[in-house]
Design a protein around this motif. Structure first.
Motif, PDB file in Angstrom:
ATOM      1  N   PHE A 108      92.292  11.358  53.415  1.00  0.00           N
ATOM      2  CA  PHE A 108      92.464  12.114  51.932  1.00  0.00           C
ATOM      3  C   PHE A 108      91.374  12.993  51.772  1.00  0.00           C
ATOM      4  CE2 PHE A 108      91.508  12.778  47.450  1.00  0.00           C
ATOM      5  CZ  PHE A 108      92.716  13.467  47.206  1.00  0.00           C
ATOM      6  N   LYS A 148      89.293  -3.704  48.106  1.00  0.00           N
ATOM      7  CA  LYS A 148      88.364  -3.469  47.192  1.00  0.00           C
ATOM      8  C   LYS A 148      87.099  -3.924  47.872  1.00  0.00           C
ATOM      9  CE  LYS A 148      86.717  -4.898  42.812  1.00  0.00           C
ATOM     10  NZ  LYS A 148      85.691  -5.861  43.112  1.00  0.00           N
ATOM     11  N   MET A 151      85.240  -1.356  49.270  1.00  0.00           N
ATOM     12  CA  MET A 151      84.688  -0.379  48.343  1.00  0.00           C
ATOM     13  C   MET A 151      83.236  -0.847  47.775  1.00  0.00           C
ATOM     14  SD  MET A 151      88.038   1.028  46.315  1.00  0.00           S
ATOM     15  CE  MET A 151      89.362   1.739  47.381  1.00  0.00           C
ATOM     16  N   ASP A 152      83.449  -2.532  47.505  1.00  0.00           N
ATOM     17  CA  ASP A 152      82.279  -2.877  46.994  1.00  0.00           C
ATOM     18  C   ASP A 152      81.105  -2.805  47.853  1.00  0.00           C
ATOM     19  OD1 ASP A 152      83.741  -3.955  44.862  1.00  0.00           O
ATOM     20  OD2 ASP A 152      84.205  -6.125  45.699  1.00  0.00           O
ATOM     21  N   PHE A 155      79.649   0.607  47.825  1.00  0.00           N
ATOM     22  CA  PHE A 155      78.745   0.774  46.551  1.00  0.00           C
ATOM     23  C   PHE A 155      77.605   0.175  46.739  1.00  0.00           C
ATOM     24  CE2 PHE A 155      82.595   2.422  44.621  1.00  0.00           C
ATOM     25  CZ  PHE A 155      82.123   3.529  44.006  1.00  0.00           C
ATOM     26  N   PHE A 176      81.249  16.548  48.864  1.00  0.00           N
ATOM     27  CA  PHE A 176      80.496  15.034  48.553  1.00  0.00           C
ATOM     28  C   PHE A 176      81.095  13.848  49.026  1.00  0.00           C
ATOM     29  CE2 PHE A 176      78.989  11.504  45.860  1.00  0.00           C
ATOM     30  CZ  PHE A 176      77.566  11.584  46.248  1.00  0.00           C
ATOM     31  N   MET A 180      80.367   9.530  51.077  1.00  0.00           N
ATOM     32  CA  MET A 180      80.962   8.345  50.633  1.00  0.00           C
ATOM     33  C   MET A 180      82.076   7.498  51.469  1.00  0.00           C
ATOM     34  SD  MET A 180      81.920   9.487  46.465  1.00  0.00           S
ATOM     35  CE  MET A 180      82.267   7.895  45.934  1.00  0.00           C
TER      36      MET A 180
ATOM     37  N   PHE B 108      73.117  -2.507  39.016  1.00  0.00           N
ATOM     38  CA  PHE B 108      72.644  -2.849  40.177  1.00  0.00           C
ATOM     39  C   PHE B 108      71.919  -1.990  40.788  1.00  0.00           C
ATOM     40  CE2 PHE B 108      73.311  -3.224  44.897  1.00  0.00           C
ATOM     41  CZ  PHE B 108      72.425  -4.325  45.169  1.00  0.00           C
ATOM     42  N   TYR B 115      74.903  -8.929  40.255  1.00  0.00           N
ATOM     43  CA  TYR B 115      75.761  -9.194  39.286  1.00  0.00           C
ATOM     44  C   TYR B 115      75.870 -10.358  38.624  1.00  0.00           C
ATOM     45  CZ  TYR B 115      77.785  -5.344  41.834  1.00  0.00           C
ATOM     46  OH  TYR B 115      78.157  -3.949  42.478  1.00  0.00           O
ATOM     47  N   SER B 145      82.468  -3.550  38.461  1.00  0.00           N
ATOM     48  CA  SER B 145      82.319  -4.223  39.911  1.00  0.00           C
ATOM     49  C   SER B 145      83.793  -5.016  40.091  1.00  0.00           C
ATOM     50  CB  SER B 145      81.513  -5.234  39.993  1.00  0.00           C
ATOM     51  OG  SER B 145      81.614  -6.273  39.152  1.00  0.00           O
ATOM     52  N   GLU B 146      84.361  -5.093  39.106  1.00  0.00           N
ATOM     53  CA  GLU B 146      86.044  -5.771  39.212  1.00  0.00           C
ATOM     54  C   GLU B 146      87.096  -4.852  38.995  1.00  0.00           C
ATOM     55  OE1 GLU B 146      86.346  -9.053  39.894  1.00  0.00           O
ATOM     56  OE2 GLU B 146      84.326  -9.129  40.243  1.00  0.00           O
ATOM     57  N   GLU B 147      86.872  -3.671  38.890  1.00  0.00           N
ATOM     58  CA  GLU B 147      87.923  -2.509  38.636  1.00  0.00           C
ATOM     59  C   GLU B 147      88.211  -1.679  39.518  1.00  0.00           C
ATOM     60  OE1 GLU B 147      90.823  -1.172  37.620  1.00  0.00           O
ATOM     61  OE2 GLU B 147      90.252  -2.528  35.765  1.00  0.00           O
ATOM     62  N   LYS B 148      88.998  -1.996  40.498  1.00  0.00           N
ATOM     63  CA  LYS B 148      89.250  -1.288  41.634  1.00  0.00           C
ATOM     64  C   LYS B 148      89.886   0.314  41.335  1.00  0.00           C
ATOM     65  CE  LYS B 148      91.808  -1.194  46.001  1.00  0.00           C
ATOM     66  NZ  LYS B 148      92.836   0.132  45.661  1.00  0.00           N
ATOM     67  N   MET B 151      87.205   2.573  41.174  1.00  0.00           N
ATOM     68  CA  MET B 151      86.586   2.779  42.178  1.00  0.00           C
ATOM     69  C   MET B 151      87.328   3.827  43.000  1.00  0.00           C
ATOM     70  SD  MET B 151      85.182  -0.855  43.601  1.00  0.00           S
ATOM     71  CE  MET B 151      84.164  -1.791  42.761  1.00  0.00           C
ATOM     72  N   ASP B 152      88.981   3.529  43.060  1.00  0.00           N
ATOM     73  CA  ASP B 152      89.883   4.494  43.645  1.00  0.00           C
ATOM     74  C   ASP B 152      89.554   5.831  42.949  1.00  0.00           C
ATOM     75  OD1 ASP B 152      91.074   2.302  44.685  1.00  0.00           O
ATOM     76  OD2 ASP B 152      92.901   2.143  43.349  1.00  0.00           O
ATOM     77  N   ALA B 154      86.699   6.989  41.681  1.00  0.00           N
ATOM     78  CA  ALA B 154      85.579   7.656  42.101  1.00  0.00           C
ATOM     79  C   ALA B 154      85.470   8.251  43.352  1.00  0.00           C
ATOM     80  CB  ALA B 154      84.614   6.549  42.144  1.00  0.00           C
ATOM     81  N   PHE B 155      86.374   7.493  44.430  1.00  0.00           N
ATOM     82  CA  PHE B 155      86.440   8.150  45.697  1.00  0.00           C
ATOM     83  C   PHE B 155      87.246   9.267  45.779  1.00  0.00           C
ATOM     84  CE2 PHE B 155      85.153   4.016  47.223  1.00  0.00           C
ATOM     85  CZ  PHE B 155      84.156   4.526  48.024  1.00  0.00           C
ATOM     86  N   GLU B 156      88.291   9.422  44.784  1.00  0.00           N
ATOM     87  CA  GLU B 156      89.163  10.330  44.647  1.00  0.00           C
ATOM     88  C   GLU B 156      88.260  11.553  44.129  1.00  0.00           C
ATOM     89  OE1 GLU B 156      93.713  11.515  43.888  1.00  0.00           O
ATOM     90  OE2 GLU B 156      92.966   9.279  43.792  1.00  0.00           O
ATOM     91  N   MET B 180      76.857   8.056  43.427  1.00  0.00           N
ATOM     92  CA  MET B 180      78.100   7.138  43.603  1.00  0.00           C
ATOM     93  C   MET B 180      78.328   6.645  42.326  1.00  0.00           C
ATOM     94  SD  MET B 180      77.736   5.513  47.425  1.00  0.00           S
ATOM     95  CE  MET B 180      79.514   4.800  47.530  1.00  0.00           C
ATOM     96  N   LEU B 183      79.999   9.125  40.013  1.00  0.00           N
ATOM     97  CA  LEU B 183      81.345   9.314  39.952  1.00  0.00           C
ATOM     98  C   LEU B 183      82.088   8.035  39.617  1.00  0.00           C
ATOM     99  CD1 LEU B 183      81.384  11.302  43.373  1.00  0.00           C
ATOM    100  CD2 LEU B 183      81.555  12.121  41.223  1.00  0.00           C
ATOM    101  N   LEU B 184      81.495   6.770  39.657  1.00  0.00           N
ATOM    102  CA  LEU B 184      82.191   5.513  39.048  1.00  0.00           C
ATOM    103  C   LEU B 184      82.413   5.983  37.594  1.00  0.00           C
ATOM    104  CD1 LEU B 184      80.665   2.342  40.332  1.00  0.00           C
ATOM    105  CD2 LEU B 184      82.932   3.237  40.608  1.00  0.00           C
TER     106      LEU B 184
END
Lengths: 363, 363
Positions: A108, A148, A151-152, A155, A176, A180, B108, B115, B145-148, B151-152, B154-156, B180, B183-184
């Motif tokens: 992507f 996930k 991804m963890d 990060f 950017f 990543m 972190f 965590y 840290s638990e919310e995928k 993260m999705d 953020a990468f997008e 990073m 972007l999160l």
């Protein structure tokens, strides 16, 4: 007589060993493998980083993993086969757990391929790997966008790397997200060592030499994360890249005559092989007198990488260098062998395409 | 008579409006809110971006969300209250769904808080927010840290932003992961618009003026992602930051006399208030003659932000500027009010601490 398994063409690979600290794949390592197989025996794998821990695991019958992946941006081609065959090798010969990553986030970010589309490409790619012999029951196959833990780790890796290092390795990137996705790749390589997969444990990543920066970065980050995870720095082997059929140094999508895809029309493949660069002499007379130069020849290189039958490849080499075999005949022999293999491969692939979809839908 | 709700101190906020395109929070917007409350009525919220879509949702009784969060790196302090009270306000007054993000990945990356440790801090922080009145049944409380999905996003987002933009906004960061986590944060702000939460819908993010770069970046990315998600560019309101009690321009952890934490010993808080910078004259005689200068006074500012009783704050302002009230007495009055509120708050907090843990363990 020269060794048909010797290096092909001008060898830039020694430079990598000299300048970047890749360790040469010496016989004291390769020969201790119980079944070294094509990639080690032919010297296609020319170097490594930290392969000794993987060798030790193999010799002691201890668990280890092999990891590879693909960016789902197009059909499997000649180059994709080299890594795919190696993960099958470690799984089949030594019982390694295979990790196969579908790098759809990278597809992507780099190629703007939406996840729905890259999913379909991935189904096709995975079917190729299954047709090559990957056993899905001893493999963890996943899409980056769904994993996930990767991804963890990405990060966490980001917290342990400087911006200067990212630039030194990957240059100035406009988008950017490409930096990543590089860290996602670090996460991919560390995933087999996650506690959910009974890590830490040795991992081998078979890659082309151009992937060394990723490997160095990942080994470096693994060491930094060590207090938290006890990661063993992942090992890598480096293989030669098959050069462009047309004489170019690298197979490239931008140059269709340089390579072929596995699902390409057989007539198109024939055309590309018949028009490939050879090591033939200007005249048949000279060919008979001096013999051909297989190290220059892209058709011989194709045989070298793709034909498993050692005696056939040795025979071609001998008859070429002795002047007995002329290029036209040689091309026909090699094309026929490749076409035969492709036919069988695509027949196996058709049988596993539904399984490939099912495996990717599950994960 | 001067307006006790006027701007405090030298006003750099107008510069933000002039130079960065933050829109002023004009009366035609604020006064149309059915119950504008302390933050709008006192002009603490001085500007916004795109608040009109949120106002429309409020006036039409349509669903919208309010989002805030905290980096779990320490106890709640005076500054943390400003945003926390505003999310409670939108939830209580207009039925907004509240999103509360525990930015543990940022803690972190930025502060090296593992965590496990940031989880404990987050329990304490969340208990403060619950004590302030957050209704957990109409809130989505989560750890980054638990919310995928974050993260999705953020990468997008990374795929849609240039490296040059990241640098222009966040400067040269040594630790790559800080870009990073920025972007999160974009992902956090877009989360309420995810289809899993019945998005897209209007979202308001109450922030200090220093957070505008995040807001601009997020609104920009929301527009770029539009074809895929139909995101409505998230709205933000900007509030003044309460200045340091000791006279410094900003409360800062590095400077303990500039602020206090909510769980701080009451004697310590008293000491800080009693030693705070005021707008008092050099002598009592001059104070009686000219009156104090509440706009300079950090104790008045404390009352302005923290005492809800309008008539009391107005009375202090009037008696100060008329020369009737001298600083020592004023400090005592304000300290007593703050201490009383803190006592009640901490008593409410003790009752919800187990609930806070439970809520965070679930997610």
């Amino acid at each position: 007589m020269l060794n048909p398994w010797g290096t092909s063409g001008i060898d830039d690979y020694e430079k990598l060993i000299r300048e970047f600290g890749i360790e040469p794949m010496t016989s004291d390592i390769a020969c201790r493998l119980p079944r070294p197989g094509k990639y080690f025996c032919r010297g296609i794998i020319f170097g490594h980083r930290g392969f000794d821990v993987v060798l030790a695991a193999i010799l002691n019958g201890e668990p280890f993993a092999v990891l590879s992946g693909i960016k789902p941006s197009g059909a499997f081609h000649l180059g994709s086969l080299t890594t795919a065959e190696q993960i099958v090798y470690y799984q089949k010969e030594y019982g390694a757990t295979a990790f196969y990553c579908i790098a759809d986030v990278e597809a992507f970010c780099d190629n703007r391929i939406p996840y729905e589309k890259s999913f379909e490409i991935a189904v096709d790619n995975l079917a190729d790997v299954l047709a090559l012999g990957l056993d899905p029951d001893r493999a963890y196959i996943y899409r980056q966008s769904e994993e996930k833990r990767v991804m963890d780790l990405a990060f966490e890796a980001g917290a342990h790397v400087t911006t200067a290092t990212m630039k030194a390795i990957y240059g100035e990137q406009t988008v950017f997200g490409l930096y990543m996705t590089a860290l996602l790749q670090v996460g991919d390589i560390l995933l087999p060592e996650h506690k959910d997969f009974d890590g830490p444990k040795p991992v081998v990543v078979p890659v082309g030499a151009d992937q060394d920066p990723h490997i160095r970065l990942t080994r470096d980050i693994a060491k930094r994360l060590h207090p938290r995870y006890d990661f063993i720095p992942p090992s890598a082997t480096f293989h030669r890249l098959i050069r462009g059929l047309d004489g170019s140094e690298k197979m490239s999508k931008r140059n269709p005559m340089s390579y072929f895809e596995l699902n390409e029309d057989v007539e198109s493949i024939k055309f590309k092989i018949m028009n490939a660069l050879t090591g033939g002499r200007p005249t048949i007379k000279e060919q008979r007198e001096f013999g051909g130069e297989p190290r220059m020849c892209r058709v011989y290189e194709l045989a070298f990488f793709r034909i498993d039958d050692d005696s056939l490849v040795e025979d071609i080499y001998r008859r070429c260098t002795s002047g007995e075999l002329i290029c036209g005949d040689c091309k026909s022999i090699i094309f026929e062998k490749i076409a035969e293999w492709l036919k069988e491969h695509n027949s196996r692939k058709r049988k596993v395409i539904d399984l490939a979809r099912k495996l990717l839908e599950e994960r």
